[in-house]
Design an enzyme around this catalytic site. Sequence first.
Site, PDB file in Angstrom:
ATOM      1  N   GLU A  88      45.231  38.413  36.940  1.00 40.56           N
ATOM      2  CA  GLU A  88      44.130  37.803  37.681  1.00 40.56           C
ATOM      3  C   GLU A  88      43.615  36.676  36.804  1.00 40.56           C
ATOM      4  OE1 GLU A  88      39.659  38.415  39.401  1.00 40.56           O
ATOM      5  OE2 GLU A  88      40.211  38.970  37.374  1.00 40.56           O
ATOM      6  N   ASP A 105      42.865  42.350  34.773  1.00 40.93           N
ATOM      7  CA  ASP A 105      41.573  41.780  35.151  1.00 40.93           C
ATOM      8  C   ASP A 105      41.186  40.645  34.187  1.00 40.93           C
ATOM      9  OD1 ASP A 105      39.125  42.231  36.849  1.00 40.93           O
ATOM     10  OD2 ASP A 105      38.190  42.495  34.886  1.00 40.93           O
TER      11      ASP A 105
HETATM   12  C1  NOJ Z   1      37.479  40.653  38.560  1.00 36.40           C
HETATM   13  C2  NOJ Z   1      37.339  41.871  39.403  1.00 36.40           C
HETATM   14  O1  NOJ Z   1      38.187  41.761  40.509  1.00 36.40           O
HETATM   15  C3  NOJ Z   1      35.879  41.959  39.788  1.00 36.40           C
HETATM   16  O2  NOJ Z   1      35.672  42.943  40.756  1.00 36.40           O
HETATM   17  C4  NOJ Z   1      35.072  42.194  38.547  1.00 36.40           C
HETATM   18  O3  NOJ Z   1      33.703  42.159  38.873  1.00 36.40           O
HETATM   19  C5  NOJ Z   1      35.339  41.136  37.485  1.00 36.40           C
HETATM   20  N1  NOJ Z   1      36.736  40.844  37.344  1.00 36.40           N
HETATM   21  C6  NOJ Z   1      34.830  41.575  36.129  1.00 36.40           C
HETATM   22  O4  NOJ Z   1      35.620  42.624  35.644  1.00 36.40           O
END
Ligand code: NOJ
Length: 563
Positions: free
Chosen positions: A277, A213
Site C-alpha cells: 500500500e 500497510d
Molecule cells: C492504511 C490503512 O488502510 C488505514 O485503514 C489505516 O488507517 C492507515 N493505513 C494507518 O495504518
Amino acid sequence: MPHHDSPAPSPRDADWWRQAVVYQVYPRSFADSDGDGIGDIPGVTSRLPYLAGLGVDAVWLSPFYPSQLADGGYDVADYRDVDPRLGTLDDFDEMVGTARRLGLKIMVDIVPNHSSDQHVWFQEALAAPPGSAARERYVFRDGRGEDGELPPTDWPSSFGGPAWTRVPDGQWYLHLYAPQQPDFNWDNPEVREDFHDTLRFWSDRGVAGFRVDVAHGLAKDLRAPLRDLGEQRSYQPDALPADGSHPLWDRDEVHEIYRGWRRVFDAYDPPRFAVAEAWVRPSRRTAYASATGLGQAFNFDFLGARLDAAGLHTLIDTALADARRAGATSTWVLSNHDVVRHVSRYALPEDCTRQDIEAWLLADGREPAPDLSTGVRKARAAALLMLALPGSAYLYQGEELGLPEVADLDRADLRDPMWVRSGGRVKGRDGCRVPLPWTREGTSFGFGPGGSWLPQPADWGRYAADAQSGDKESFLELYREALRLRRALVADEELEWIGPRERTRRGLLHFARAGGWHTVGNLSADPVPLPRGEVLLASGPLTGDELPPWTTAWLRAGSASGR
Ligand code: NOJ
C-alpha cells in the site's frame, strides 16, 4: 504447526498472485461467531465455503491482532497474536487449514510503520529515559522553544493535528497517524529483525502473502536537525518529489528494507508474496512492485476515477506499462475499507470531487441526493471491466452484494479517529465498515447471534447474501458468474485495444484478451451497437443488438487469430 504435509509446489505456484482475485475481509465486520457483536476468526472460517463458492483465489484479512482499536486494528499491540475478542492462534490455524482444503489462500495485513501505544516496546520506551535503547525503537525527540514546549517539527498527522505528542518527561514522539500509533524507527536493526520474525511467524503458519500497510512511510530522514515540511505539509501522492527527497514519504532507502523482506519471502516454497500500500507517484510504484522488493503495489487509480472511458483508457495503459516495467502485474481496486463504497460514489453526480464526497458524508448522504439505481448500474459495469483486465482484482467484502455506503451513521456511533481528530470536518470511514448482511431476516441479518458493533441500516436485509443467491439478476450472481468465467478465460497477461481511440470520447471501451475474449463497456448515456460475437455475460439486460448505457458485456469473438 499445521501444514508440514504440503505437497511440493509446482513452478506455477510461485505465480499464483499474478492474476488472482483477492477478497478483502475486514474481520470485525465480516461474521461474528459468538454474539459479542464483533466479527471474529471462527466467523471467517464459517464463511470460507461462501468465498470459495464466489470463486475468489485468496482472502486478505485486515488486522485481527490485539489492538485497542484506536484505528480499527491498524494500531497493533502484538504482531504475533490474535485479538482475544477475535479468537486464538488455534482458531487462526483452523482457518488456514479450512482455506487450504477449499483451495483458498490466506493473506494477512502487516503494519510496519507504527505500532499501538499499547505495544510492549512502546510501554518500555515510555518507562525508559530519553536517549535509552528502548526509546531508539521509536522516534523520540526534544521539542523546540525555550522549554521544549513546541513540537520538534511542523509534521502533520494524516488524521489531523500535529504528528508529535509530548510525554511527561518533556520529550515528544512521532506518530504520522493517531497519537496511539507511534512510528517505529526503521534505522534501528532491532526493529528490522523483529519484523523479519513476524513475517516468518505468519509464513510458518501457512500464510501465502502480506498486504503491507503504509509501505512508503517506513524510511524517514531522521538526521539532525529534522527538516520542517513547510509547503510540503499537505500530502498529495502526485505532488511528492520524484527523486525520493521528501523527509517522510517514498524515500529510496525504503527499498533496502524490502530487499531484506524479499530474502525472508524467498526462503519459502512457494515464495511468500506481498502487495504494497504505497500512496506515491504512479511512476514510483514500480520500485515497490519489483521482484527484489515486495512484488506488487496497489494501483488505487479506480478509487478516485470517474467512469469516463477516455480517462480509464489512459489509466489502464499507464498501470499496465508500469507493472510490466516492474515485472509485476497491476492491481485493480474499486473499493476498500478506507473509501466510500463505489455503488454510492457512482450514485453521485459525475463531477463530484473527493471534497464533494466528504461533504456528502457530512450531510448524512442526503446532499446531493444519490441516484442509487444509476450507482448500481455503473458499479456492475465497472465490475465487469475490472475483472476483465490483466492483473489481480481486489474485492472488498460486500461489494459482491452491491452494498452502498452507510452515510447516515449517527455521530455518536462513529469510531474512525478521523472524525474526532479532524474536529468533525471529516466524517471518516465507518460507513463502509458496517457489518455484512448474510440473511434477509434474523439477528443482525445473520452477521452473528448478537448485535453489531456498528448499527446496520433497517433495509440491510435486502442486500443479504441469502436474499440474492439464486437470483440471476442479483449483484451476487453477477460476481459469481464473472469469477467463474474469468477463471476459465484468463490466459496470458496481454490486452489489445480494439477500434480507434476516438471511440473512447464517445464513452466506449473495447479490449480483447487471448482466446477471443472481448470486453465492451458503454460508459455513456446513449446506447451503442453491440459488436458481433457470442455474449458470455453482461452487467445489465441487453436490448437486441445494442449495448445499453452504462453496461459492460463480455463476448467471445470468433476470429481466426483468437483476438
Ligand atoms: C492504511 C490503512 O488502510 C488505514 O485503514 C489505516 O488507517 C492507515 N493505513 C494507518 O495504518
